[in-house]
Each structure stands twice: as structure tokens, then as C-alpha cells.
Motif scaffolding. Sequence first.
Motif, short mmCIF file in Angstrom:
data_model
loop_
_atom_site.label_atom_id
_atom_site.label_comp_id
_atom_site.label_asym_id
_atom_site.label_seq_id
_atom_site.Cartn_x
_atom_site.Cartn_y
_atom_site.Cartn_z
N GLU A 154 0.82 -1.21 0.00
CA GLU A 154 0.00 0.00 0.00
C GLU A 154 0.85 1.26 0.00
O GLU A 154 0.51 2.26 -0.62
CB GLU A 154 -0.92 0.01 1.22
CG GLU A 154 -2.08 -0.96 1.16
CD GLU A 154 -3.19 -0.51 0.23
OE1 GLU A 154 -3.52 0.70 0.21
OE2 GLU A 154 -3.73 -1.37 -0.49
N ALA A 155 1.97 1.23 0.73
CA ALA A 155 2.78 2.43 0.92
C ALA A 155 3.84 2.63 -0.17
O ALA A 155 4.39 3.72 -0.28
CB ALA A 155 3.46 2.39 2.28
N SER A 156 4.12 1.60 -0.96
CA SER A 156 5.20 1.71 -1.94
C SER A 156 4.74 2.48 -3.19
O SER A 156 3.83 2.03 -3.89
CB SER A 156 5.68 0.32 -2.37
OG SER A 156 6.58 0.43 -3.45
N PRO A 157 5.37 3.60 -3.52
CA PRO A 157 5.01 4.34 -4.72
C PRO A 157 5.31 3.57 -6.01
O PRO A 157 4.78 3.90 -7.06
CB PRO A 157 5.87 5.60 -4.64
CG PRO A 157 6.25 5.72 -3.20
CD PRO A 157 6.37 4.32 -2.71
N ALA A 158 6.16 2.53 -5.93
CA ALA A 158 6.50 1.74 -7.12
C ALA A 158 5.39 0.77 -7.49
O ALA A 158 5.38 0.24 -8.60
CB ALA A 158 7.80 0.98 -6.89
N VAL B 279 9.50 -13.47 -6.59
CA VAL B 279 10.31 -13.20 -5.41
C VAL B 279 9.64 -13.81 -4.18
O VAL B 279 8.41 -13.85 -4.08
CB VAL B 279 10.51 -11.68 -5.22
CG1 VAL B 279 9.20 -10.95 -4.97
CG2 VAL B 279 11.49 -11.40 -4.08
N VAL B 280 10.47 -14.32 -3.27
CA VAL B 280 10.00 -14.83 -1.99
C VAL B 280 10.36 -13.81 -0.92
O VAL B 280 11.53 -13.44 -0.78
CB VAL B 280 10.63 -16.20 -1.66
CG1 VAL B 280 10.16 -16.68 -0.29
CG2 VAL B 280 10.30 -17.22 -2.74
N LEU B 281 9.37 -13.34 -0.18
CA LEU B 281 9.58 -12.35 0.88
C LEU B 281 9.38 -13.01 2.24
O LEU B 281 8.37 -13.68 2.46
CB LEU B 281 8.62 -11.18 0.72
CG LEU B 281 8.72 -10.37 -0.57
CD1 LEU B 281 7.68 -9.26 -0.61
CD2 LEU B 281 10.12 -9.79 -0.74
N THR B 282 10.33 -12.82 3.14
CA THR B 282 10.25 -13.38 4.49
C THR B 282 10.09 -12.26 5.50
O THR B 282 10.13 -11.07 5.16
CB THR B 282 11.50 -14.19 4.82
OG1 THR B 282 12.61 -13.29 4.98
CG2 THR B 282 11.82 -15.20 3.72
N TRP C 287 12.78 -0.50 -0.52
CA TRP C 287 12.81 -1.66 -1.41
C TRP C 287 12.38 -2.92 -0.68
O TRP C 287 12.81 -3.17 0.43
CB TRP C 287 14.21 -1.87 -1.99
CG TRP C 287 14.70 -0.78 -2.87
CD1 TRP C 287 15.70 0.11 -2.60
CD2 TRP C 287 14.22 -0.45 -4.17
NE1 TRP C 287 15.87 0.97 -3.65
CE2 TRP C 287 14.96 0.66 -4.64
CE3 TRP C 287 13.22 -0.97 -5.00
CZ2 TRP C 287 14.75 1.24 -5.87
CZ3 TRP C 287 13.01 -0.38 -6.24
CH2 TRP C 287 13.77 0.71 -6.66
N LEU C 288 11.52 -3.70 -1.33
CA LEU C 288 11.23 -5.05 -0.88
C LEU C 288 12.09 -6.03 -1.65
O LEU C 288 12.56 -7.02 -1.12
CB LEU C 288 9.75 -5.38 -1.08
CG LEU C 288 8.76 -4.47 -0.33
CD1 LEU C 288 7.33 -4.89 -0.63
CD2 LEU C 288 9.03 -4.52 1.16
N GLU D 233 16.03 -5.98 -6.88
CA GLU D 233 16.26 -6.69 -8.14
C GLU D 233 15.07 -6.57 -9.09
O GLU D 233 15.23 -6.41 -10.30
CB GLU D 233 16.52 -8.17 -7.86
CG GLU D 233 16.64 -9.03 -9.11
CD GLU D 233 16.70 -10.51 -8.80
OE1 GLU D 233 16.81 -11.30 -9.75
OE2 GLU D 233 16.65 -10.88 -7.60
N HIS D 234 13.86 -6.59 -8.52
CA HIS D 234 12.65 -6.54 -9.34
C HIS D 234 11.98 -5.17 -9.31
O HIS D 234 10.89 -4.98 -9.86
CB HIS D 234 11.65 -7.59 -8.88
CG HIS D 234 12.15 -9.00 -9.05
ND1 HIS D 234 12.51 -9.51 -10.28
CD2 HIS D 234 12.36 -10.00 -8.16
CE1 HIS D 234 12.90 -10.77 -10.12
NE2 HIS D 234 12.83 -11.10 -8.86
N GLY D 235 12.61 -4.18 -8.67
CA GLY D 235 12.08 -2.83 -8.68
C GLY D 235 10.87 -2.64 -7.79
O GLY D 235 10.07 -1.73 -8.01
N ILE D 236 10.74 -3.46 -6.76
CA ILE D 236 9.61 -3.30 -5.83
C ILE D 236 10.08 -2.50 -4.63
O ILE D 236 10.99 -2.91 -3.92
CB ILE D 236 9.10 -4.67 -5.33
CG1 ILE D 236 8.67 -5.53 -6.50
CG2 ILE D 236 7.95 -4.50 -4.37
CD1 ILE D 236 8.19 -6.90 -6.11
#
Length: 241
Positions: free
Chosen positions: A62-66, A136-139, A234-235, A238-241
Motif C-alpha cells: 500500500e505504501a510503496s510508490p512503485a 520473489v520470496v519475501l520473508t 525496497w522489498l 532486483e525486481h524494482g519493488i
Amino acid sequence: MSTQFWGGLWNGRKPAGDTHRRSREVLSPSGGIMRGKFPSRKNGRMVHHEGLLELDAIYLFEASPAIEGYREQPTQITYPDGNRVRRYTPDFEVRLVDGRVVLVEVKPTVALASVETAHKLARIAEHMHRSGQPFVVLTEQVLRREPRQSNVRTICHRAPRVLPSPRLARIALERCIAHLPTTLIEATAHLALHNIDPYSLLMMGLLRCPLEEEPIGFTTCITPTTEADDGWFWLSEEHGI
């Protein structure tokens, strides 16, 4: 099993919102997973989450402008595993402002220690790579980084349910730009003269503040975003998130 539901009415700009139907419905919930719904500004609807780690991811989306928008359990994918074909449903499909789509799996680190889970995700990642699909896997090491997670939640909770239009937001910012950078309390006072709040502009990516240093407060430094800024946070760089 605990279930958490948002009990209010949706009053977003687009009440119908994104007419998304999850690819995988939870027919017989079990275990200790905290399931619930989140009122998403970006999607104009309630977004389902399965577990608190997915909720942490939603706040950052929600908060990421990307990120332009996102969907939970978006589609079912088949992938090869030796001589077998298996099925997989990603946790999220994230749509970036540049038009790209990234599939996201949310997993606690402890789950990745499982040989079965590690094997499964490795085969899925190989299939995504061959297909040219970013994955991508996010932990929790990324999603629960503090004070960033708490600061993002503060911004999301304090911003109004309906954000101002991009045009009005930019006009207000242009009229206050001479006062920036400044503290949060001063930015609030200047923007209030134009019926805009700093939390809205932070969520829209027009303003930024240090998320990683300390909890947001009256003395937090608020600066305008410039074209040279790679990203507010960044999350997955590499993928621009």
C-alpha cells in the motif's frame, strides 16, 4: 483458528473496486492462521490475507510508490517437478507503475528450512525464470524490518481513506515546496492551508521521510521526492519493488 474481519463500510473512490476473485478459495480453514481482510486504497476493495505476515506485506504494498496495485492468490500456475506436473498459486501478483508484474510468495524463514518447501520453491523459481516471469520470496526479515514496518503502518493509518487526486496533490506540494525540507509538524501546518495532509503525499510518493532510522514523530524530516530517487524503500531491488 482465529479470523479477523474489518467491520466498516467501504467508502473508497471506486466502491466496486477491483473485481478480483481469488484463484484459490479457503474452503475449510484450519490451524492457527489469522485470516482477515484489509481495506485497500490502491485496489478499491477488501483484500484477503492469510496470516499476519501477509498483512505485513499488504501494508508495504500500500505504501510503496512503485506499486500500482496488487491481487491476492491471483492465478494458478503449473510447473514441472521431475516427471510430474504440479500446481502452484502465488500469494500475490504485484503490478508496478512501469507496467511490469511480479509474483510474490510470502514465507516465514523457518518454513524455508524445510527440505520439501525449499525444493518446491526452487522448482517454481526455475519455471518462472524460464518463462520470463519475475518471482520473489519475501520473508519476515524483509517484511518486518523495524522501525520501517511500524512507520509504514503509522502512515497508512493516518492518511485519509480517500487520497487526494494527483492533480490537487501536486498543486498543494508546489505551493509548499519552498518550506521543504522541514519537520512533520511544520509540513502538516503548511499543507493544511491547502486541505492536504503529508501522509497522503507520503503514500503517493510525492514526499518521503526516513523509514529505517526512528519512529515517525513531530520532528521527522519530510523532504520532496526527486526524479533521482531510486525508491522510498525496497522489498526487492532486483525486481524494482
